[in-house]
Design a protein around this motif. Structure first.
Motif, PDB file in Angstrom:
ATOM      1  N   UNK A  24       0.805  -1.216   0.000  1.00  0.00           N
ATOM      2  CA  UNK A  24       0.000   0.000   0.000  1.00  0.00           C
ATOM      3  C   UNK A  24       0.841   1.270   0.000  1.00  0.00           C
ATOM      4  N   UNK A  25       2.133   1.156   0.262  1.00  0.00           N
ATOM      5  CA  UNK A  25       3.021   2.318   0.251  1.00  0.00           C
ATOM      6  C   UNK A  25       3.748   2.485  -1.082  1.00  0.00           C
ATOM      7  N   UNK A  26       3.549   1.538  -1.998  1.00  0.00           N
ATOM      8  CA  UNK A  26       4.172   1.654  -3.316  1.00  0.00           C
ATOM      9  C   UNK A  26       3.485   2.766  -4.110  1.00  0.00           C
ATOM     10  N   UNK A  27       4.229   3.457  -4.969  1.00  0.00           N
ATOM     11  CA  UNK A  27       3.626   4.566  -5.733  1.00  0.00           C
ATOM     12  C   UNK A  27       2.862   4.087  -6.959  1.00  0.00           C
ATOM     13  N   UNK A  28       1.743   4.755  -7.205  1.00  0.00           N
ATOM     14  CA  UNK A  28       1.021   4.620  -8.468  1.00  0.00           C
ATOM     15  C   UNK A  28       1.008   6.015  -9.081  1.00  0.00           C
ATOM     16  N   UNK A  29       1.942   6.260  -9.979  1.00  0.00           N
ATOM     17  CA  UNK A  29       2.197   7.563 -10.576  1.00  0.00           C
ATOM     18  C   UNK A  29       2.606   8.575  -9.510  1.00  0.00           C
ATOM     19  N   UNK A  30       1.693   9.409  -9.021  1.00  0.00           N
ATOM     20  CA  UNK A  30       2.106  10.516  -8.153  1.00  0.00           C
ATOM     21  C   UNK A  30       1.680  10.374  -6.699  1.00  0.00           C
ATOM     22  N   UNK A 273       4.098  21.544  -0.018  1.00  0.00           N
ATOM     23  CA  UNK A 273       4.616  20.765  -1.153  1.00  0.00           C
ATOM     24  C   UNK A 273       4.401  21.553  -2.448  1.00  0.00           C
ATOM     25  N   UNK A 274       4.588  22.866  -2.376  1.00  0.00           N
ATOM     26  CA  UNK A 274       4.261  23.744  -3.504  1.00  0.00           C
ATOM     27  C   UNK A 274       5.112  23.505  -4.742  1.00  0.00           C
ATOM     28  N   UNK A 275       6.272  22.873  -4.590  1.00  0.00           N
ATOM     29  CA  UNK A 275       7.132  22.613  -5.748  1.00  0.00           C
ATOM     30  C   UNK A 275       6.687  21.388  -6.545  1.00  0.00           C
ATOM     31  N   UNK A 276       5.778  20.611  -5.963  1.00  0.00           N
ATOM     32  CA  UNK A 276       5.294  19.415  -6.662  1.00  0.00           C
ATOM     33  C   UNK A 276       4.046  19.739  -7.469  1.00  0.00           C
ATOM     34  N   UNK A 277       3.759  18.919  -8.471  1.00  0.00           N
ATOM     35  CA  UNK A 277       2.541  19.094  -9.263  1.00  0.00           C
ATOM     36  C   UNK A 277       1.308  18.890  -8.388  1.00  0.00           C
ATOM     37  N   UNK A 278       1.422  18.011  -7.381  1.00  0.00           N
ATOM     38  CA  UNK A 278       0.312  17.754  -6.464  1.00  0.00           C
ATOM     39  C   UNK A 278      -0.018  19.016  -5.670  1.00  0.00           C
ATOM     40  N   UNK A 279       1.017  19.678  -5.128  1.00  0.00           N
ATOM     41  CA  UNK A 279       0.814  20.904  -4.379  1.00  0.00           C
ATOM     42  C   UNK A 279       0.261  22.020  -5.243  1.00  0.00           C
ATOM     43  N   UNK A 280       0.760  22.122  -6.470  1.00  0.00           N
ATOM     44  CA  UNK A 280       0.278  23.149  -7.393  1.00  0.00           C
ATOM     45  C   UNK A 280      -1.182  22.895  -7.776  1.00  0.00           C
TER      46      UNK A 280
END
Length: 301
Positions: A24-30, A273-280
């Motif tokens: 469950x801690x493995x990444x799926x894309x982002x 996390x503003x530098x990440x696409x998620x934060x943006x």
């Protein structure tokens, strides 16, 4: 209503990558897989969630998710290495369930389709019986198959679906009424072996209280069991998010839409996390909603 997520390493198909970390801690894309499991419960308006895993992974989950308050939810954790006995899970966590209805997330999957949110919320309000989500697929090995009539009344559950020709199989989402602990206790008292989910669902079927929710044509369900599934899942999320400009399983967005987080709280999380696409993306959500609020205020004034 309470929610339980089983986050263990029961599959041997990913042994090399899950030997030292929960799947469950493995990444799926982002984002990690656990985000997709939590998202299902949050979309059903469930805020009290228990994550069950083994002792070596609890600290990692806590580091990632903490107590969940920054997501507008309440997370707790249970150290339980053996999660094959589903009845035992309900009995051990009877205090957490506290006589309420309970949703159980069994597998590590991606769910995506039209009206999914509405269907989850309708089912979460169902007072009696159990509801299982089933999906039509040709890849049914290792999953329980369900037979039902033209009125969607369940006729049978096949424990072994490897030889089954039935195209509808059980996914890992199950909703139960507040009788679930007593039913689990009764089943446990009559068997010495581990109680699989099929026995729990069969008990509801015997009482004519087992409902099915069909995830049919146009709905995507990707069970993340193999290395190929991980690639397929990541590609799917990447494609949807980049084509539509909308994120899948963005927990802060779901919490904001549910009214569990304020604009200020979302901004705080986004700036971390503003530098990440998620934060943006979170900042863009806030900006869009702020414009809508200002427009409404202007009209009302």
């Amino acid at each position: 209503m309470k929610g339980i997520i089983i986050a263990n390493n029961s599959t041997s198909l990913l042994h090399l990558v899950t030997n030292s970390i929960s799947k469950q801690l493995l990444p799926i894309y982002d984002k990690p897989i656990i985000y997709h499991s939590i998202a299902v419960l949050m979309l059903a308006k469930i805020r009290d969630i228990l994550i069950i895993t083994d002792h070596k992974n609890i600290s990692a989950f806590k580091k990632l998710l903490s107590n969940g308050h920054h997501l507008g939810i309440n997370l707790s954790y249970q150290n339980q290495s053996n999660t094959d006995d589903i009845a035992q899970i309900f009995l051990i966590n009877e205090e957490f369930i506290n006589g309420e209805r309970c949703a159980l997330i069994l597998d590590d999957s991606i769910y995506y389709g039209h009206n999914f949110i509405k269907r989850l919320q309708i089912i979460s309000r169902r007072e009696t019986g159990a509801t299982i989500f089933i999906h039509q697929t040709t890849e049914c090995n290792g999953f329980g198959a369900v037979e039902f009539d033209e009125n969607y009344k369940v006729l049978s559950i096949e424990k072994e679906s490897i030889k089954s020709k039935l195209p509808w199989i059980m996914t890992g989402i199950c909703f139960y009424d507040n009788c679930i602990v007593e039913i689990a206790r009764e089943i446990k008292s009559t068997t010495r072996s581990k109680v699989k989910i099929d026995l729990i669902n069969q008990a509801y079927l015997n009482m004519s209280q087992l409902n099915v929710e069909l995830l049919g044509r146009g709905f995507t369900w990707i069970c993340l069991e193999t290395p190929d599934n991980l690639i397929e899942g990541a590609q799917f999320v990447h494609t949807i998010e980049n084509r539509q400009g909308l994120k899948i399983a963005c927990l802060e967005e779901i919490a904001f839409q549910n009214g569990w987080l304020t604009i200020e709280q979302v901004i705080f999380q986004a700036k971390m996390i503003s530098k990440t696409l998620y934060g943006q993306y979170l900042l863009r959500i806030v900006e869009q909603n702020s414009k809508i609020i200002h427009s409404i205020e202007a009209i009302e004034s």
